[in-house]
Motif scaffolding. Structure first.
Motif, PDB file in Angstrom:
ATOM      1  N   TYR A   1       0.753  -1.447   0.152  1.00 59.73           N
ATOM      2  CA  TYR A   1       0.031   0.185  -0.135  1.00 59.73           C
ATOM      3  C   TYR A   1       0.741   1.557  -0.339  1.00 59.73           C
ATOM      4  O   TYR A   1       2.018   1.565   0.848  1.00 59.73           O
ATOM      5  CB  TYR A   1      -1.249  -0.040   1.577  1.00 59.73           C
ATOM      6  N   VAL A   2       1.191   2.214  -0.874  1.00 58.66           N
ATOM      7  CA  VAL A   2       1.871   3.074  -0.678  1.00 58.66           C
ATOM      8  C   VAL A   2       0.528   4.137  -0.923  1.00 58.66           C
ATOM      9  O   VAL A   2      -0.979   4.977  -1.260  1.00 58.66           O
ATOM     10  CB  VAL A   2       1.810   3.653  -2.234  1.00 58.66           C
ATOM     11  N   HIS A   3       0.542   5.492  -0.423  1.00 60.28           N
ATOM     12  CA  HIS A   3       0.669   6.554   0.043  1.00 60.28           C
ATOM     13  C   HIS A   3       1.570   8.113  -1.259  1.00 60.28           C
ATOM     14  O   HIS A   3       2.103   8.200  -1.216  1.00 60.28           O
ATOM     15  CB  HIS A   3       1.044   7.378   1.232  1.00 60.28           C
ATOM     16  N   THR A   4       0.083   8.410  -2.014  1.00 58.08           N
ATOM     17  CA  THR A   4       0.898   9.188  -3.251  1.00 58.08           C
ATOM     18  C   THR A   4       0.468  10.549  -3.027  1.00 58.08           C
ATOM     19  O   THR A   4      -0.543  10.355  -1.652  1.00 58.08           O
ATOM     20  CB  THR A   4       0.332   8.978  -4.605  1.00 58.08           C
TER      21      THR A   4
ATOM     22  N   GLY B   1      -3.034   9.062  -8.513  1.00 60.06           N
ATOM     23  CA  GLY B   1      -2.425   8.560  -8.024  1.00 60.06           C
ATOM     24  C   GLY B   1      -1.570   7.306  -8.719  1.00 60.06           C
ATOM     25  O   GLY B   1      -0.079   7.543  -8.385  1.00 60.06           O
ATOM     26  N   GLN B   2      -2.230   7.341 -10.405  1.00 60.08           N
ATOM     27  CA  GLN B   2      -1.327   6.394 -10.938  1.00 60.08           C
ATOM     28  C   GLN B   2       0.272   6.475 -10.818  1.00 60.08           C
ATOM     29  O   GLN B   2       0.605   5.684 -10.969  1.00 60.08           O
ATOM     30  CB  GLN B   2      -2.046   6.360 -12.362  1.00 60.08           C
TER      31      GLN B   2
ATOM     32  N   GLU C   1       2.865   8.295  -9.640  1.00 62.89           N
ATOM     33  CA  GLU C   1       3.307   7.173  -8.673  1.00 62.89           C
ATOM     34  C   GLU C   1       3.494   5.820  -8.551  1.00 62.89           C
ATOM     35  O   GLU C   1       4.525   5.260  -8.171  1.00 62.89           O
ATOM     36  CB  GLU C   1       3.225   7.444  -6.718  1.00 62.89           C
ATOM     37  N   ALA C   2       2.089   5.805  -8.304  1.00 61.81           N
ATOM     38  CA  ALA C   2       2.104   4.099  -8.295  1.00 61.81           C
ATOM     39  C   ALA C   2       2.785   3.273  -9.101  1.00 61.81           C
ATOM     40  O   ALA C   2       3.508   2.706  -8.926  1.00 61.81           O
ATOM     41  CB  ALA C   2       0.689   3.577  -8.399  1.00 61.81           C
TER      42      ALA C   2
ATOM     43  N   TYR D   1       6.028   2.789  -7.988  1.00 59.32           N
ATOM     44  CA  TYR D   1       6.394   2.452  -7.074  1.00 59.32           C
ATOM     45  C   TYR D   1       6.138   0.885  -8.018  1.00 59.32           C
ATOM     46  O   TYR D   1       7.234  -0.207  -6.696  1.00 59.32           O
ATOM     47  CB  TYR D   1       5.459   2.447  -5.826  1.00 59.32           C
TER      48      TYR D   1
ATOM     49  N   TYR E   1      -0.534  -0.693  -4.178  1.00 59.56           N
ATOM     50  CA  TYR E   1      -1.898  -0.049  -5.862  1.00 59.56           C
ATOM     51  C   TYR E   1      -1.867   1.086  -4.442  1.00 59.56           C
ATOM     52  O   TYR E   1      -1.379   1.365  -2.755  1.00 59.56           O
ATOM     53  CB  TYR E   1      -2.882  -1.274  -4.355  1.00 59.56           C
ATOM     54  N   THR E   2      -2.529   2.558  -4.564  1.00 56.50           N
ATOM     55  CA  THR E   2      -3.223   3.175  -3.816  1.00 56.50           C
ATOM     56  C   THR E   2      -4.632   3.007  -3.770  1.00 56.50           C
ATOM     57  O   THR E   2      -5.644   2.920  -4.408  1.00 56.50           O
ATOM     58  CB  THR E   2      -3.103   4.388  -4.845  1.00 56.50           C
TER      59      THR E   2
ATOM     60  N   THR F   1      -9.129  11.868  -4.409  1.00 51.33           N
ATOM     61  CA  THR F   1      -8.849  12.222  -5.815  1.00 51.33           C
ATOM     62  C   THR F   1      -9.876  13.616  -5.569  1.00 51.33           C
ATOM     63  O   THR F   1     -10.742  13.124  -5.703  1.00 51.33           O
ATOM     64  CB  THR F   1      -8.357  10.688  -6.993  1.00 51.33           C
TER      65      THR F   1
END
Length: 309
Positions: free
Chosen positions: A154-157, A207-208, A210-211, A214, A222-223, A227
């Motif tokens: 899980y990533v935070h954008t 957030g695509q 940056e994802a 990653y 996934y983010t 949005t």
């Protein structure tokens, strides 16, 4: 102190025991020698009935407790299998924690959604919105649970960005420049060098980007976050702010992505139906008749896929 949800899960544990419970009054049926408080403590759609008698030192005051007031009740939990409710509390003490006056708008009757929109700070005390927000909470947890079990990271954008990830549509500008006197450069353009980030920035539409970066290090990520879109559309399909799920998978083709998407949707549906039967039953009876059957069919059937051709 105990909650209604805890009592319902472990009824035999609390039967004939002294308990303390807090909540908000839904109804108060006062009679000469006794009365009934129906309260909800926020942990479940189900209310709990409090029986109070004239032996209470503040019996007269308890009779006057208004709808919407918050109370603390100390008493004995009594099983009542022969009645509509499986249990109730026989009160030894009732204390008003916060009193609602006669202007309290959420009364024991059905309210229109337009009316509840005008009282948004209290609408979660109604069964409809209590169920809606509880389902949303469960669905959000199911999303994280699904991807965690699939070994996604899980990533935070960023929510504030200089990138236009979609390349279309209107974006909300973020600035610290004084709008009453916007600074201009020598060419008459907005001088963003004087802005906080020294460049033009917006609320993110995705957030695509940056994802994707990653995914090049973590493989599957996934983010899941807010949005923003500034399109002037008043349809039910367009919102200024919404939460979006965006998985990115390295070494995967479109077919694999479709498999993940189908599995995710079915996982969320199964989780919500299993975890929140009371809320789904409310929707099925009063909001969208047959919704449980419809969702169950979606889980049981394979999603059809259409080629670009």
């Amino acid at each position: 102190m105990v909650t209604v949800k805890q009592i319902r899960k472990n009824l035999s544990t609390y039967a004939d025991k002294k308990v303390i419970i807090t909540g908000w009054v839904r109804t108060n049926r006062a009679q000469k020698q006794f009365g009934f408080l129906n309260i909800n403590d926020g942990t479940t759609l189900n209310n709990i009935q409090i029986v109070y008698e004239s032996k209470l030192s503040n019996f007269t005051d308890v009779q006057k407790i208004t709808v919407g007031s918050s109370v603390e009740v100390k008493g004995t939990l009594i099983l009542t299998p022969e009645l509509k409710q499986p249990f109730e509390i026989k009160a030894d003490e009732v204390v008003v924690l916060g009193e609602a006056d006669e202007t309290y708008p959420i009364q024991p009757k059905r309210h229109s959604r337009e009316f509840l929109r005008e009282n948004a700070h209290l609408r979660m005390r109604t069964n409809l919105f209590n169920a809606v927000f509880r389902v949303r909470s469960a669905a959000s947890y199911a999303i994280h649970k699904f991807f965690k079990e699939k070994d996604f990271v899980y990533v935070h954008t960023p929510l504030i960005t200089g990138n236009d990830g979609e390349g279309a549509g209107q974006m909300f500008t973020v600035t610290t420049l004084p709008l009453e006197k916007v600074p201009k450069d020598e060419f008459g353009n907005v001088d963003y060098k004087q802005d906080f980030f020294a460049k033009k920035t917006h609320l993110t539409v995705t957030g695509q980007l940056e994802a994707e970066a990653y995914a090049m290090g973590f493989r599957n990520v996934y983010t899941f976050g807010p949005t923003f879109r500034a399109e002037h559309s008043m349809t039910q399909r367009h919102m200024a702010e919404f939460w979006m799920i965006e998985p990115e998978m390295a070494f995967a083709d479109l077919e694999e992505m479709m498999v993940v998407a189908e599995e995710m949707v079915k996982f969320i549906i199964n989780y919500v139906i299993k975890e929140l039967p009371d809320e789904m039953d409310l929707f099925d009876r009063f909001v969208a008749k047959g919704i449980i059957k419809k969702l169950t069919k979606k889980v049981e059937k394979q999603v059809h896929r259409t080629t670009h051709k």
